[in-house]
Scaffold this active site. Sequence first.
Site, PDB file in Angstrom:
ATOM      1  N   GLY A  35       0.826  -1.196   0.000  1.00  0.00           N
ATOM      2  CA  GLY A  35       0.000   0.000   0.000  1.00  0.00           C
ATOM      3  C   GLY A  35       0.858   1.242   0.000  1.00  0.00           C
ATOM      4  O   GLY A  35       1.704   1.439  -0.894  1.00  0.00           O
ATOM      5  N   ASP A  36       0.675   2.113   0.999  1.00  0.00           N
ATOM      6  CA  ASP A  36       1.451   3.351   1.088  1.00  0.00           C
ATOM      7  C   ASP A  36       2.555   3.230   2.135  1.00  0.00           C
ATOM      8  O   ASP A  36       3.095   4.246   2.587  1.00  0.00           O
ATOM      9  CB  ASP A  36       0.533   4.532   1.433  1.00  0.00           C
ATOM     10  CG  ASP A  36      -0.124   4.366   2.810  1.00  0.00           C
ATOM     11  OD1 ASP A  36      -0.434   3.220   3.182  1.00  0.00           O
ATOM     12  OD2 ASP A  36      -0.305   5.383   3.502  1.00  0.00           O
ATOM     13  N   GLU A  37       2.918   2.027   2.551  1.00  0.00           N
ATOM     14  CA  GLU A  37       3.950   1.824   3.553  1.00  0.00           C
ATOM     15  C   GLU A  37       5.313   1.637   2.884  1.00  0.00           C
ATOM     16  O   GLU A  37       5.456   0.825   1.973  1.00  0.00           O
ATOM     17  CB  GLU A  37       3.636   0.584   4.407  1.00  0.00           C
ATOM     18  CG  GLU A  37       2.358   0.713   5.209  1.00  0.00           C
ATOM     19  CD  GLU A  37       2.039  -0.578   5.936  1.00  0.00           C
ATOM     20  OE1 GLU A  37       2.730  -1.587   5.656  1.00  0.00           O
ATOM     21  OE2 GLU A  37       1.121  -0.580   6.762  1.00  0.00           O
TER      22      GLU A  37
END
Length: 571
Positions: free
Chosen positions: A447-449
């Site tokens: 994801g956005d990690e």
Amino acid sequence: MLSAIHHFTSFKFKISFLVTSMVLIAGLGVGGISLLIAEVQMHRVIASQELSTLAGAAAFIDSDVRARQLALRTIAEEARAHNLDAAGLQALLEAHQGLADDFANVTAFDTHGDLVASLRDRRERRINITSRLHFQETLATGKGVISLPYRSALLERPVFAVTQPLFDAYGRQYAMLVGAVDLLRPTFVAQIEALRTSGKGYLFITTQDGTIVHHPRTELILTQPSGDNRPAVEAALTAPEGWRTDILDDGTPSLVVFKRLSHVGWTVAVSYPLRAAFAPMAAVRNNTVAAAGLFTALAGVFGWLFVKTLTQPLDQLQHKVEAMGRGKTDIDVFNVDARDEFGLLSRALYRLSQLRQQSEDELKRMASTDVLTGAHNRRMFDQFLPTALARARRAGEQVAVAFLDVDRFKAINDTHGHGVGDAVLVEFTRRLQGAVRCTDTVARLAGDEFVIVYEQLHAVEEAHQLGAKIMTAMAAPFRIGDLVLRVTTSVGIAVARHASSAEAIMHSADYALYGVKAAGRNGYAVNVVGAEKLASVHGHQTMAQLVNRSLAARFRALPSERASPSLAAST
């Protein structure tokens, strides 16, 4: 029978035999000459190395003798400082029992050669040494000397003496110190034997007149063996330093390497059997012969395979002609780009190899790279982080891991769609890679990690600089098509000062990230692995104390394992 005759008269056999014979002749000729030259050079190199090592041993012996002279000189200076006479020397020697570590005994004699003091026993029987050359020389020159080896009347053992004159306040010599070094003392023998570089052969020391000072055969000490009995000793006296390979030592061809001591004037030498001294060269010779035989055999096999491969296109051409004659194919089978079959096969194999290599490279890249952003993926990160921690532990350096995500990324996806969200991730990755050093590693977990591994850190302050660079990189608006978005990030940085596990440092980075989110996002925090609270939270300084209290309460409730990165991303 005809088939066997045809095999030995075939073109393939003749070419294979010719190649094998040429390789054998060239290998034996060139290899033999090269080996002979190399053997001569190796003899010189090995002998030079032994001489260099022996020079170090000679320097050690010289230094050891100087140290013993210095010890006696120190006692002489103390005697002069206290204005001692001959009667006070016994007490002086007894006050320096440490001399027994360097000498078998230290005695004092007056200028008439009579014993006036003895370190070993003050009741030592009285003797006179006026006949000793070292006594006469010290008395005549007023300087300390190193004697020739002799048999001590007090110790009744072979020794050599180190002398030091004693002067009164008016500069008159009134006595001398004589330190006797026992040539058979275990500590002295062990020191000498420790200078040997090999378990083969033996080391010996001789004076310039051929008197043996040290020898593994203790019965030879203090003797002057003849050149016929001890040719190695005679060879060691021919020059200040060098080596000889023409010596028969106890009937064994030997390498004798010798070096004269600059301070003492003795010669230290080693005698090695030639077979042991040049064992590496013999091994090289045997290995070379074995390699030449193996190479010749391989060359024969290779020649046969090469000829077989070389004539294979001709066989294929024959088969195609026969097939065309039977009407099973047409002329198009000969419509090739190459002028002959060799070029065709070469280019075909080359193209296949290229395609295979490209496929393998692409598979490797896909296995370790995030498809969307081009950064490393989680699989690569899971393999890289333990390696980076181990590398930092060996180098004694610090390593840091930054755990970060895009603030309110779900809102971007929900508002503008997944296409814009993907574009934001791509631009976010590009800025991250531009903000870190070339030695740092950026990876997208999910994801956005994202995570960043910082290696070769020397201080925690460098982690602050790296965090500030990330915040600066994200400050400019993101332009996605016609959209202009302000995208921020929360960064938790964990610094491992000592050996840490991957779980511990990720747990600490998650702890720091949660602190930034608790402080309002759009900032970074630096945490030291094992610390009970954050080192600092940048971006929302006024809430730092509140954050530390809330984090401490939260992470006390967590299990010992690292909190999941997705938990920090969802806060």
